[in-house]
Design an enzyme around this catalytic site. Structure first.
Site, PDB file in Angstrom:
ATOM      1  N   ARG A  89      32.645  40.198  27.239  1.00 48.68           N
ATOM      2  CA  ARG A  89      32.329  41.412  27.993  1.00 48.68           C
ATOM      3  C   ARG A  89      32.045  42.590  27.064  1.00 48.68           C
ATOM      4  O   ARG A  89      31.087  43.338  27.268  1.00 48.68           O
ATOM      5  CB  ARG A  89      33.478  41.731  28.949  1.00 48.68           C
ATOM      6  CG  ARG A  89      33.699  40.634  29.996  1.00 48.68           C
ATOM      7  CD  ARG A  89      35.025  40.788  30.729  1.00 48.68           C
ATOM      8  NE  ARG A  89      35.099  42.045  31.475  1.00 48.68           N
ATOM      9  CZ  ARG A  89      36.209  42.473  32.060  1.00 48.68           C
ATOM     10  NH1 ARG A  89      37.337  41.769  31.974  1.00 48.68           N
ATOM     11  NH2 ARG A  89      36.208  43.611  32.740  1.00 48.68           N
ATOM     12  N   ILE A  94      42.001  33.274  31.030  1.00 42.20           N
ATOM     13  CA  ILE A  94      40.758  33.981  31.311  1.00 42.20           C
ATOM     14  C   ILE A  94      41.069  35.087  32.311  1.00 42.20           C
ATOM     15  O   ILE A  94      42.081  35.048  33.005  1.00 42.20           O
ATOM     16  CB  ILE A  94      39.656  33.033  31.856  1.00 42.20           C
ATOM     17  CG1 ILE A  94      40.135  32.261  33.095  1.00 42.20           C
ATOM     18  CG2 ILE A  94      39.175  32.085  30.787  1.00 42.20           C
ATOM     19  CD1 ILE A  94      39.080  31.315  33.661  1.00 42.20           C
ATOM     20  N   ASP A  95      40.205  36.078  32.347  1.00 43.44           N
ATOM     21  CA  ASP A  95      40.462  37.254  33.183  1.00 43.44           C
ATOM     22  C   ASP A  95      40.533  36.899  34.670  1.00 43.44           C
ATOM     23  O   ASP A  95      39.987  35.897  35.117  1.00 43.44           O
ATOM     24  CB  ASP A  95      39.370  38.298  32.979  1.00 43.44           C
ATOM     25  CG  ASP A  95      39.317  38.808  31.546  1.00 43.44           C
ATOM     26  OD1 ASP A  95      40.363  38.810  30.886  1.00 43.44           O
ATOM     27  OD2 ASP A  95      38.213  39.191  31.103  1.00 43.44           O
ATOM     28  N   LYS A  96      41.169  37.774  35.419  1.00 44.38           N
ATOM     29  CA  LYS A  96      41.336  37.595  36.863  1.00 44.38           C
ATOM     30  C   LYS A  96      40.015  37.285  37.563  1.00 44.38           C
ATOM     31  O   LYS A  96      39.936  36.370  38.386  1.00 44.38           O
ATOM     32  CB  LYS A  96      41.958  38.858  37.464  1.00 44.38           C
ATOM     33  CG  LYS A  96      42.062  38.850  38.983  1.00 44.38           C
ATOM     34  CD  LYS A  96      42.600  40.176  39.507  1.00 44.38           C
ATOM     35  CE  LYS A  96      42.617  40.200  41.030  1.00 44.38           C
ATOM     36  NZ  LYS A  96      43.113  41.501  41.548  1.00 44.38           N
TER      37      LYS A  96
END
Length: 305
Positions: A239, A138-140
């Site tokens: 997103r 998953i993204d930062k």
């Protein structure tokens, strides 16, 4: 180590990176295949190939598989929020601001650094030395649940489940605007943006199949709390999909408004539920995590206004 693969009639027409990822005995992901192509390790008739090349029947693809190398990443004693652990896998709740695996500019403080300290040598080796145990990410600035694989058998099983879209992944997000309907689905293929290679975009011609289902949980006037269920798992999928229908994730400075009325570290997105068939028991297991503190505080503030 040189390996040869001959394309069959049923495989022709696939992109070369997809073709390689589907060679089960090679045990590589599509992204790692793309790296091998970029590094000139994949050839046809002695010539390097591009990731966009579509294989033809009887093509003789040569793969120069790199020998395993020592991982140039140091274990770090970083606290982990462990939701579950057994001999096969580890479920962690990733905090906001933590990068999942090392990359340029992030060789310290990543989840991999922390997991290497916690698990030692008990991590799968598939997907290259920079991502031991990592089967998805998953993204930062996205928080929430991730599964870490302790052995290759577990990694192969979960990778297959991801490919089949049989893993349960539910996210919660605060998005901009008041969504009128209670439920909806975004079915729009995603690919790398032609305008900005660092971004993803809807691409009806060359994009990969991507589907996100959303359900309204709570309304805050100008903002909406939604649950997003992934049918597929493309990069930045939620997103991009939510932004495409006019409701970008609050705090997303890549796909949403540049200005945010709140002090946030990136998008308000949390991987809340993760479920799959456990490779060791062949039984379905499901894990859930609480809302992160920053999201709880923000929702309280939105309710008051």
């Amino acid at each position: 180590m040189a390996v040869k693969r001959i394309v069959s009639e049923s495989e022709q027409g696939q992109r070369i990176d997809q073709f390689l990822a589907e060679q089960k005995d090679l045990e590589i992901s599509r992204s790692y295949a793309a790296k091998l192509i970029k590094d000139g390790k994949i050839t046809l008739d002695g010539k390097n190939l591009k990731s966009s090349y579509k294989v033809k029947n009887l093509d003789e693809i040569m793969i120069d598989m790199p020998e395993p190398v020592a991982l140039d990443v140091e274990p770090e004693d970083i606290p982990l929020d462990i939701v579950y652990e057994d001999a096969d896998l580890l479920i962690v709740n990733k905090p906001k601001g933590m990068v999942v695996h090392p990359a340029a500019g992030h060789f310290q403080g990543t989840l991999v650094n922390a997991v290497m300290h916690h698990c030692g040598t008990e991590l799968s080796s598939i997907n290259g030395v920079m991502r031991p145990g990592i089967v998805h990410r998953i993204d930062k600035n996205t928080t929430g649940l991730l599964v870490i694989c302790k052995n290759d058998r577990t990694h192969k099983s979960l990778a297959a489940q991801l490919k089949e879209h049989s893993i349960t992944r539910k996210y919660v997000a605060i998005v901009c605007g008041n969504i009128k309907e209670e439920d909806g689905t975004v079915d729009a293929p995603l690919g790398r943006s032609k305008k900005d290679r660092k971004k993803q975009a809807i691409d009806e011609i060359n994009g990969r199949h991507a589907v996100t289902h959303y359900h309204v949980l709570e309304r805050f006037g100008e903002y909406t709390l939604v649950e997003c269920v992934l049918e597929t798992g493309r990069t930045h999928q939620i997103r991009v999909h939510m932004a495409s229908i006019g409701h970008p994730v609050l705090g997303d400075d890549v796909y949403g408004p540049r200005k945010c009325p709140f002090t946030l570290e990136g998008q308000c997105l949390h991987a809340k539920v993760l479920g799959f068939m456990h490779p060791g028991t062949n039984q379905y297991v499901e894990f859930s995590s609480d809302y992160p503190e920053y999201m709880v505080r923000l929702m309280d503030r939105l309710r008051k206004h």
